[in-house]
Enzyme design. Structure first.
Site, PDB file in Angstrom:
ATOM      1  N   GLU A   1      12.504  -9.229   2.573  1.00 40.83           N
ATOM      2  CA  GLU A   1      11.699  -8.062   2.958  1.00 40.83           C
ATOM      3  C   GLU A   1      12.516  -6.797   2.713  1.00 40.83           C
ATOM      4  O   GLU A   1      13.690  -6.726   3.102  1.00 40.83           O
ATOM      5  CB  GLU A   1      11.331  -8.189   4.433  1.00 40.83           C
ATOM      6  CG  GLU A   1      10.571  -7.018   5.000  1.00 40.83           C
ATOM      7  CD  GLU A   1      10.318  -7.161   6.497  1.00 40.83           C
ATOM      8  OE1 GLU A   1       9.762  -6.214   7.069  1.00 40.83           O
ATOM      9  OE2 GLU A   1      10.686  -8.196   7.107  1.00 40.83           O
TER      10      GLU A   1
ATOM     11  N   HIS B   1      12.406  -2.347   2.797  1.00 44.06           N
ATOM     12  CA  HIS B   1      11.773  -1.069   3.150  1.00 44.06           C
ATOM     13  C   HIS B   1      12.693   0.056   2.715  1.00 44.06           C
ATOM     14  O   HIS B   1      13.913  -0.040   2.889  1.00 44.06           O
ATOM     15  CB  HIS B   1      11.524  -0.975   4.655  1.00 44.06           C
ATOM     16  CG  HIS B   1      10.593  -2.035   5.143  1.00 44.06           C
ATOM     17  ND1 HIS B   1       9.240  -1.958   4.957  1.00 44.06           N
ATOM     18  CD2 HIS B   1      10.840  -3.216   5.751  1.00 44.06           C
ATOM     19  CE1 HIS B   1       8.689  -3.045   5.443  1.00 44.06           C
ATOM     20  NE2 HIS B   1       9.638  -3.833   5.928  1.00 44.06           N
TER      21      HIS B   1
ATOM     22  N   ASN C   1       8.048  -5.430  -0.447  1.00 37.68           N
ATOM     23  CA  ASN C   1       7.903  -4.238   0.368  1.00 37.68           C
ATOM     24  C   ASN C   1       6.421  -4.171   0.698  1.00 37.68           C
ATOM     25  O   ASN C   1       5.616  -3.729  -0.108  1.00 37.68           O
ATOM     26  CB  ASN C   1       8.358  -2.987  -0.374  1.00 37.68           C
ATOM     27  CG  ASN C   1       8.293  -1.746   0.507  1.00 37.68           C
ATOM     28  OD1 ASN C   1       7.592  -1.729   1.512  1.00 37.68           O
ATOM     29  ND2 ASN C   1       9.012  -0.711   0.117  1.00 37.68           N
TER      30      ASN C   1
ATOM     31  N   TYR D   1      10.725   8.968   2.133  1.00 37.16           N
ATOM     32  CA  TYR D   1      10.840   7.935   1.099  1.00 37.16           C
ATOM     33  C   TYR D   1      11.632   8.356  -0.136  1.00 37.16           C
ATOM     34  O   TYR D   1      11.849   7.548  -1.023  1.00 37.16           O
ATOM     35  CB  TYR D   1       9.437   7.472   0.679  1.00 37.16           C
ATOM     36  CG  TYR D   1       8.643   6.936   1.843  1.00 37.16           C
ATOM     37  CD1 TYR D   1       8.988   5.723   2.429  1.00 37.16           C
ATOM     38  CD2 TYR D   1       7.577   7.651   2.369  1.00 37.16           C
ATOM     39  CE1 TYR D   1       8.276   5.237   3.513  1.00 37.16           C
ATOM     40  CE2 TYR D   1       6.857   7.162   3.444  1.00 37.16           C
ATOM     41  CZ  TYR D   1       7.210   5.960   4.015  1.00 37.16           C
ATOM     42  OH  TYR D   1       6.502   5.475   5.082  1.00 37.16           O
TER      43      TYR D   1
ATOM     44  N   ARG E   1       4.907  11.117  -2.204  1.00 30.00           N
ATOM     45  CA  ARG E   1       4.468  10.875  -0.830  1.00 30.00           C
ATOM     46  C   ARG E   1       5.639  10.995   0.133  1.00 30.00           C
ATOM     47  O   ARG E   1       6.615  10.263   0.021  1.00 30.00           O
ATOM     48  CB  ARG E   1       3.873   9.471  -0.723  1.00 30.00           C
ATOM     49  CG  ARG E   1       3.506   9.084   0.690  1.00 30.00           C
ATOM     50  CD  ARG E   1       3.010   7.644   0.746  1.00 30.00           C
ATOM     51  NE  ARG E   1       2.815   7.265   2.126  1.00 30.00           N
ATOM     52  CZ  ARG E   1       3.360   6.207   2.696  1.00 30.00           C
ATOM     53  NH1 ARG E   1       4.125   5.392   1.990  1.00 30.00           N
ATOM     54  NH2 ARG E   1       3.146   5.940   3.962  1.00 30.00           N
TER      55      ARG E   1
ATOM     56  N   PRO F   1       0.791  -1.221   0.000  1.00 29.01           N
ATOM     57  CA  PRO F   1       0.000   0.000   0.000  1.00 29.01           C
ATOM     58  C   PRO F   1       0.824   1.273   0.000  1.00 29.01           C
ATOM     59  O   PRO F   1       1.869   1.357   0.640  1.00 29.01           O
ATOM     60  CB  PRO F   1      -0.837  -0.109   1.274  1.00 29.01           C
ATOM     61  CG  PRO F   1      -0.119  -1.079   2.137  1.00 29.01           C
ATOM     62  CD  PRO F   1       0.576  -2.022   1.208  1.00 29.01           C
ATOM     63  N   ASN F   2       0.335   2.222  -0.762  1.00 28.49           N
ATOM     64  CA  ASN F   2       0.858   3.584  -0.874  1.00 28.49           C
ATOM     65  C   ASN F   2       2.155   3.692  -1.668  1.00 28.49           C
ATOM     66  O   ASN F   2       2.625   4.803  -1.926  1.00 28.49           O
ATOM     67  CB  ASN F   2       1.020   4.231   0.511  1.00 28.49           C
ATOM     68  CG  ASN F   2      -0.287   4.310   1.242  1.00 28.49           C
ATOM     69  OD1 ASN F   2      -1.284   4.766   0.697  1.00 28.49           O
ATOM     70  ND2 ASN F   2      -0.308   3.822   2.470  1.00 28.49           N
TER      71      ASN F   2
ATOM     72  N   ARG G   1      12.282   4.631  13.156  1.00 29.20           N
ATOM     73  CA  ARG G   1      11.045   5.410  13.062  1.00 29.20           C
ATOM     74  C   ARG G   1      10.151   5.139  14.276  1.00 29.20           C
ATOM     75  O   ARG G   1      10.635   4.688  15.312  1.00 29.20           O
ATOM     76  CB  ARG G   1      10.352   5.079  11.740  1.00 29.20           C
ATOM     77  CG  ARG G   1      11.230   5.519  10.542  1.00 29.20           C
ATOM     78  CD  ARG G   1      10.555   5.334   9.231  1.00 29.20           C
ATOM     79  NE  ARG G   1       9.356   6.159   9.150  1.00 29.20           N
ATOM     80  CZ  ARG G   1       8.406   5.987   8.248  1.00 29.20           C
ATOM     81  NH1 ARG G   1       8.502   5.035   7.338  1.00 29.20           N
ATOM     82  NH2 ARG G   1       7.343   6.774   8.238  1.00 29.20           N
TER      83      ARG G   1
ATOM     84  N   ALA H   1       2.904  -0.612   5.144  1.00 27.91           N
ATOM     85  CA  ALA H   1       2.349  -0.657   6.498  1.00 27.91           C
ATOM     86  C   ALA H   1       1.829  -2.039   6.883  1.00 27.91           C
ATOM     87  O   ALA H   1       1.751  -2.350   8.077  1.00 27.91           O
ATOM     88  CB  ALA H   1       1.235   0.378   6.630  1.00 27.91           C
TER      89      ALA H   1
END
Length: 152
Positions: free
Chosen positions: A98, A100, A74, A23, A18, A10-11, A107, A77
Protein backbone atom coordinates in the site's frame (compact mmCIF):
# COMPACT_ATOMS: atom_id res chain seq x y z
CA UNK A 1 10.31 -11.27 -16.86
CA UNK A 2 8.49 -10.54 -13.61
CA UNK A 3 5.63 -8.07 -13.91
CA UNK A 4 4.12 -5.81 -11.25
CA UNK A 5 0.78 -4.02 -11.35
CA UNK A 6 0.95 -0.40 -10.26
CA UNK A 7 -2.62 0.54 -9.44
CA UNK A 8 -3.84 4.06 -8.70
CA UNK A 9 -7.26 4.96 -7.38
CA UNK A 10 -9.58 7.95 -7.45
CA UNK A 11 -8.36 11.47 -8.15
CA UNK A 12 -4.78 10.39 -8.78
CA UNK A 13 -5.26 11.32 -12.45
CA UNK A 14 -5.18 14.93 -11.17
CA UNK A 15 -1.73 14.68 -9.57
CA UNK A 16 0.37 17.75 -10.15
CA UNK A 17 -2.61 20.09 -10.02
CA UNK A 18 -4.79 18.72 -7.20
CA UNK A 19 -3.84 20.14 -3.80
CA UNK A 20 -0.13 20.47 -4.58
CA UNK A 21 0.49 21.58 -0.97
CA UNK A 22 -0.55 18.04 0.07
CA UNK A 23 0.35 15.86 -2.92
CA UNK A 24 3.15 17.84 -4.58
CA UNK A 25 3.56 18.79 -8.23
CA UNK A 26 4.55 15.34 -9.49
CA UNK A 27 2.11 14.16 -12.18
CA UNK A 28 0.81 10.64 -12.68
CA UNK A 29 3.00 10.44 -15.80
CA UNK A 30 5.99 11.29 -13.59
CA UNK A 31 4.97 8.52 -11.16
CA UNK A 32 4.77 6.07 -14.06
CA UNK A 33 8.31 7.01 -15.18
CA UNK A 34 9.61 6.53 -11.62
CA UNK A 35 7.94 3.10 -11.44
CA UNK A 36 9.25 2.00 -14.83
CA UNK A 37 12.81 2.99 -13.91
CA UNK A 38 12.70 1.28 -10.50
CA UNK A 39 11.16 -1.88 -11.93
CA UNK A 40 13.77 -1.99 -14.70
CA UNK A 41 16.52 -1.70 -12.06
CA UNK A 42 15.11 -4.90 -10.52
CA UNK A 43 14.67 -6.74 -13.82
CA UNK A 44 10.90 -6.30 -13.79
CA UNK A 45 8.22 -4.73 -15.96
CA UNK A 46 5.07 -2.92 -14.90
CA UNK A 47 1.50 -2.50 -15.95
CA UNK A 48 0.37 0.97 -14.84
CA UNK A 49 -3.34 1.67 -14.30
CA UNK A 50 -5.54 4.37 -12.78
CA UNK A 51 -9.29 4.40 -12.22
CA UNK A 52 -11.74 6.56 -10.36
CA UNK A 53 -14.11 3.59 -10.13
CA UNK A 54 -14.00 1.06 -7.29
CA UNK A 55 -15.30 -1.81 -9.43
CA UNK A 56 -12.62 -1.24 -12.08
CA UNK A 57 -9.93 -1.38 -9.38
CA UNK A 58 -11.41 -4.63 -8.07
CA UNK A 59 -11.45 -6.11 -11.59
CA UNK A 60 -7.77 -5.19 -12.06
CA UNK A 61 -6.83 -6.78 -8.73
CA UNK A 62 -8.68 -9.98 -9.67
CA UNK A 63 -6.98 -10.03 -13.09
CA UNK A 64 -3.56 -9.67 -11.44
CA UNK A 65 -3.79 -13.23 -10.13
CA UNK A 66 -1.62 -15.39 -12.36
CA UNK A 67 -0.53 -12.34 -14.38
CA UNK A 68 1.49 -10.15 -12.00
CA UNK A 69 3.90 -11.18 -9.25
CA UNK A 70 2.91 -8.25 -7.06
CA UNK A 71 0.82 -5.09 -6.78
CA UNK A 72 1.63 -1.56 -5.66
CA UNK A 73 -1.67 0.07 -4.72
CA UNK A 74 -2.48 3.69 -4.00
CA UNK A 75 -6.20 3.33 -3.38
CA UNK A 76 -6.66 7.01 -2.60
CA UNK A 77 -9.77 7.68 -0.52
CA UNK A 78 -10.98 4.08 -1.04
CA UNK A 79 -8.26 3.14 1.46
CA UNK A 80 -10.48 4.42 4.24
CA UNK A 81 -13.84 3.16 2.98
CA UNK A 82 -13.60 0.05 0.83
CA UNK A 83 -14.16 -3.34 2.38
CA UNK A 84 -14.69 -4.51 -1.21
CA UNK A 85 -11.07 -3.63 -2.14
CA UNK A 86 -9.84 -5.37 0.99
CA UNK A 87 -11.79 -8.50 0.08
CA UNK A 88 -10.50 -8.39 -3.52
CA UNK A 89 -6.91 -8.21 -2.30
CA UNK A 90 -7.47 -11.14 0.06
CA UNK A 91 -9.12 -13.17 -2.69
CA UNK A 92 -6.45 -12.49 -5.32
CA UNK A 93 -3.59 -13.70 -3.09
CA UNK A 94 -1.05 -11.47 -4.88
CA UNK A 95 1.54 -9.75 -2.64
CA UNK A 96 0.61 -6.07 -2.31
CA UNK A 97 2.24 -2.94 -0.90
CA UNK A 98 0.00 0.00 0.00
CA UNK A 99 1.32 3.44 -0.97
CA UNK A 100 0.21 6.99 -0.18
CA UNK A 101 1.88 10.19 -1.28
CA UNK A 102 0.99 12.01 1.94
CA UNK A 103 1.37 10.77 5.51
CA UNK A 104 -2.20 9.62 6.09
CA UNK A 105 -1.49 9.27 9.83
CA UNK A 106 -0.67 12.98 10.13
CA UNK A 107 -3.87 14.08 8.42
CA UNK A 108 -7.58 14.06 9.34
CA UNK A 109 -8.61 11.32 11.77
CA UNK A 110 -10.77 9.50 9.21
CA UNK A 111 -7.64 8.94 7.08
CA UNK A 112 -5.84 7.08 9.87
CA UNK A 113 -7.87 3.88 9.25
CA UNK A 114 -6.83 1.74 6.28
CA UNK A 115 -8.90 -1.21 5.11
CA UNK A 116 -5.95 -2.12 2.86
CA UNK A 117 -3.24 -2.38 5.55
CA UNK A 118 -4.50 -5.62 7.16
CA UNK A 119 -4.18 -7.48 3.83
CA UNK A 120 -0.99 -5.77 2.56
CA UNK A 121 2.63 -6.76 3.05
CA UNK A 122 3.21 -3.23 4.29
CA UNK A 123 2.32 0.42 3.96
CA UNK A 124 4.50 3.28 2.72
CA UNK A 125 3.22 6.81 3.21
CA UNK A 126 4.46 10.35 3.40
CA UNK A 127 7.36 10.18 0.94
CA UNK A 128 5.58 11.49 -2.15
CA UNK A 129 6.25 9.70 -5.43
CA UNK A 130 9.39 8.13 -3.93
CA UNK A 131 7.01 5.86 -2.03
CA UNK A 132 6.22 4.01 -5.26
CA UNK A 133 9.91 3.26 -5.84
CA UNK A 134 10.22 2.09 -2.23
CA UNK A 135 7.20 -0.18 -2.70
CA UNK A 136 8.69 -1.73 -5.84
CA UNK A 137 11.96 -2.29 -4.00
CA UNK A 138 10.09 -3.93 -1.12
CA UNK A 139 8.16 -6.22 -3.48
CA UNK A 140 11.36 -7.17 -5.30
CA UNK A 141 12.96 -8.14 -1.99
CA UNK A 142 9.86 -10.04 -0.91
CA UNK A 143 9.62 -11.93 -4.19
CA UNK A 144 13.32 -12.84 -3.98
CA UNK A 145 12.78 -14.37 -0.53
CA UNK A 146 9.37 -16.02 -0.69
CA UNK A 147 8.65 -18.91 1.70
CA UNK A 148 10.64 -21.95 0.67
CA UNK A 149 13.62 -19.85 -0.43
CA UNK A 150 16.63 -21.35 1.32
CA UNK A 151 18.54 -18.07 1.35
CA UNK A 152 16.29 -16.06 3.47
Amino acid sequence: MTSLLILNGPNLNLLGTRQPEVYGRTTLADVRAICEAEARDHGMTIAFEQSNHEGALIDLIHAARGTHAGIVLNAGAYTHTSVALMDAISSASVPLVEVHLSNIHAREAFRHRSFIAPVALGQICGFGATGYALAIRALAAHLAHEPGDTDG
